[in-house]
Scaffold this motif. Structure first.
Motif, mmCIF file in Angstrom:
data_model
loop_
_atom_site.group_PDB
_atom_site.id
_atom_site.type_symbol
_atom_site.label_atom_id
_atom_site.label_comp_id
_atom_site.label_asym_id
_atom_site.label_seq_id
_atom_site.Cartn_x
_atom_site.Cartn_y
_atom_site.Cartn_z
ATOM 1 N N HIS A 65 0.834 -1.203 0.000
ATOM 2 C CA HIS A 65 0.000 0.000 0.000
ATOM 3 C C HIS A 65 0.870 1.255 0.000
ATOM 4 O O HIS A 65 0.538 2.243 -0.673
ATOM 5 C CB HIS A 65 -0.929 0.004 1.215
ATOM 6 N N ARG A 66 1.964 1.223 0.757
ATOM 7 C CA ARG A 66 2.868 2.375 0.779
ATOM 8 C C ARG A 66 3.468 2.622 -0.600
ATOM 9 O O ARG A 66 3.599 3.774 -1.041
ATOM 10 C CB ARG A 66 3.979 2.136 1.810
ATOM 11 N N ALA A 67 3.802 1.543 -1.287
ATOM 12 C CA ALA A 67 4.367 1.673 -2.634
ATOM 13 C C ALA A 67 3.345 2.254 -3.600
ATOM 14 O O ALA A 67 3.675 3.095 -4.451
ATOM 15 C CB ALA A 67 4.849 0.308 -3.124
ATOM 16 N N MET A 68 2.090 1.824 -3.488
ATOM 17 C CA MET A 68 1.037 2.372 -4.350
ATOM 18 C C MET A 68 0.808 3.849 -4.068
ATOM 19 O O MET A 68 0.616 4.647 -4.989
ATOM 20 C CB MET A 68 -0.263 1.579 -4.167
ATOM 21 N N ASP A 69 0.846 4.219 -2.778
ATOM 22 C CA ASP A 69 0.669 5.622 -2.421
ATOM 23 C C ASP A 69 1.775 6.488 -3.015
ATOM 24 O O ASP A 69 1.547 7.649 -3.373
ATOM 25 C CB ASP A 69 0.672 5.791 -0.896
ATOM 26 N N VAL A 74 4.551 -2.325 -6.656
ATOM 27 C CA VAL A 74 5.432 -3.490 -6.731
ATOM 28 C C VAL A 74 5.001 -4.362 -7.913
ATOM 29 O O VAL A 74 3.810 -4.632 -8.098
ATOM 30 C CB VAL A 74 5.369 -4.294 -5.415
ATOM 31 N N ASP A 75 5.970 -4.798 -8.704
ATOM 32 C CA ASP A 75 5.672 -5.632 -9.872
ATOM 33 C C ASP A 75 5.398 -7.080 -9.498
ATOM 34 O O ASP A 75 4.574 -7.753 -10.124
ATOM 35 C CB ASP A 75 6.840 -5.590 -10.869
ATOM 36 N N ALA A 76 6.115 -7.588 -8.479
ATOM 37 C CA ALA A 76 5.968 -9.004 -8.140
ATOM 38 C C ALA A 76 6.284 -9.237 -6.668
ATOM 39 O O ALA A 76 7.076 -8.506 -6.059
ATOM 40 C CB ALA A 76 6.889 -9.857 -9.005
ATOM 41 N N GLY A 214 -3.178 11.754 1.462
ATOM 42 C CA GLY A 214 -2.815 10.643 0.585
ATOM 43 C C GLY A 214 -4.000 9.749 0.275
ATOM 44 O O GLY A 214 -4.182 9.314 -0.865
ATOM 45 N N LEU A 215 -4.821 9.483 1.283
ATOM 46 C CA LEU A 215 -6.005 8.648 1.067
ATOM 47 C C LEU A 215 -7.014 9.358 0.170
ATOM 48 O O LEU A 215 -7.673 8.721 -0.664
ATOM 49 C CB LEU A 215 -6.650 8.291 2.414
#
Length: 279
Positions: A65-69, A74-76, A214-215
Motif C-alpha cells: 500500500h505504501r508503494a502504491m501511495d 510493486v511488480d511481483a 494521501g487517502l
C-alpha cells in the motif's frame, strides 16, 4: 550445451532492450536466513531495481500500500507459503482482489500446495533452497508478463472502466492489537488521527498509518471526498445532508460529521451529479 532457460541475449534487439527495464519486487518469508538469501539473489539480478524483504503478511500489505501511495507499485511478490498468522496462500487471495495485483511467485520447501498455488494464478513456484538459475527464470517470466500487460493496456483507459475494481481493494487495519482486513467499498468515512487515519465501517473501525491527504488522492476514483480537514467520506454512504443554523453536516450511518465552508460547494455539486446519474 544449452540450459533450456530463457536467454535475454538470444532475444531480438527490441525485445532485449525491453528486458532491461527494471523491476520492483517484494520478498516475504518468516525465516530470516531464507529471506536474506532470497533478497540477496534478487538484488544480484540486473533486471531488478528495488527489493524489499518483510517477515509476515501484514507487513507485506503495508509495504504494498505504501508503494502504491508513492506511485511506485510493486511488480511481483516472492512469497513463502507456510507462515504464522496469514499464510502465503491467504495473502495471495487478498492480493488477487487488488485493482492491479502484483505477480505472485511462491517460494517454499513444500511441494504439496503447488496445485492450490497455481489455482491462485501464481506466475511460478520455486522450491527451497532456491537455485540462482531457477530464480533468474522467474524474473524473466515477470519481465515478460509486465511487458505483455503494458502492451495490452488501452492507450487512454476511461476512469469508469476501472471504478468497479477500486472498491475491491483490501486494507489492513489495526484493532486492539489485531490486524484485520476490510474492503474499501465497506468504508463509510475516514477520520484523521495524528499520523494515522481511522477507517469507519458499519461494524467498527480500525487504524492505518496514512495521511488523510494521501487517502483522498488515492481513493478519489472510488467516490471518496474531503468534507473537512479531519474527515474523508464515501459519497455512496451519505444518508442525508443537513443545514442547521447555517452549518452544513452529513449523516452517515448515524454519525453526524461537519462540512467545512471550503468543501461545502464541491460536496453539493458531487451529490447532485451523483443523483442525476442513471441507476
Amino acid at each position: 550445451m544449452t540450459s533450456g532457460l530463457p536467454c535475454p541475449l538470444c532475444e531480438g534487439p527490441e525485445r532485449r532492450g525491453a528486458l532491461e527495464r527494471t523491476l520492483r519486487v517484494l520478498a516475504v518469508d518468516d525465516e530470516a536466513p531464507a529471506l536474506e538469501d532470497l533478497v540477496y539473489l534478487l538484488r544480484s539480478d540486473p533486471r531488478v531495481a528495488h527489493v524489499e524483504g518483510v517477515t509476515d503478511a501484514t507487513k507485506a500489505l503495508r509495504t504494498l500500500h505504501r508503494a502504491m501511495d508513492a506511485g511506485q507499485p510493486v511488480d511481483a511478490v516472492f512469497l513463502d507459503i507456510r507462515m504464522p498468522g496469514l499464510d502465503g496462500l491467504d495473502l495471495a487471495r487478498v492480493l488477487s482482489r487488488f485493482a492491479q495485483p502484483p505477480r505472485i511467485v511462491f517460494v517454499t520447501a513444500h511441494q504439496e500446495p503447488a496445485v492450490e498455488a497455481f489455482e491462485l494464478k501464481a506466475l511460478d513456484y520455486l522450491l527451497k533452497p532456491v537455485r540462482p538459475e531457477r530464480l533468474a527464470e522467474s524474473v524473466h517470466r515477470i519481465v515478460h508478463e509486465v511487458l505483455d500487460s503494458k502492451a495490452a493496456e488501452p492507450a487512454s483507459p476511461a476512469p469508469a472502466e476501472k471504478a468497479p475494481d477500486v472498491g475491491d481493494e483490501v486494507i489492513p487495519v489495526e484493532l486492539g492489537g489485531i490486524t484485520r482486513f476490510i474492503r474499501l467499498a465497506d468504508i463509510r468515512y475516514v477520520e484523521a488521527h495524528g499520523d494515522y487515519a481511522r477507517l469507519h465501517t458499519a461494524t467498527g473501525s480500525g487504524l492505518v498509518r496514512a495521511a488523510l491527504n494521501g487517502l483522498e488522492e488515492r481513493w478519489r476514483s472510488a467516490g471518496f471526498v474531503r468534507i473537512h480537514r479531519s474527515h474523508l467520506v464515501s459519497l455512496g454512504h451519505i444518508d442525508e445532508l443537513r443545514l442547521e443554523d447555517g452549518h452544513l453536516s452529513v449523516n452517515i450511518g448515524g454519525a453526524v460529521l461537519p462540512v467545512s465552508r471550503r468543501h461545502a460547494r464541491h460536496l453539493r455539486q458531487l451529490l447532485v451529479r451523483r443523483n442525476r446519474q442513471p441507476s
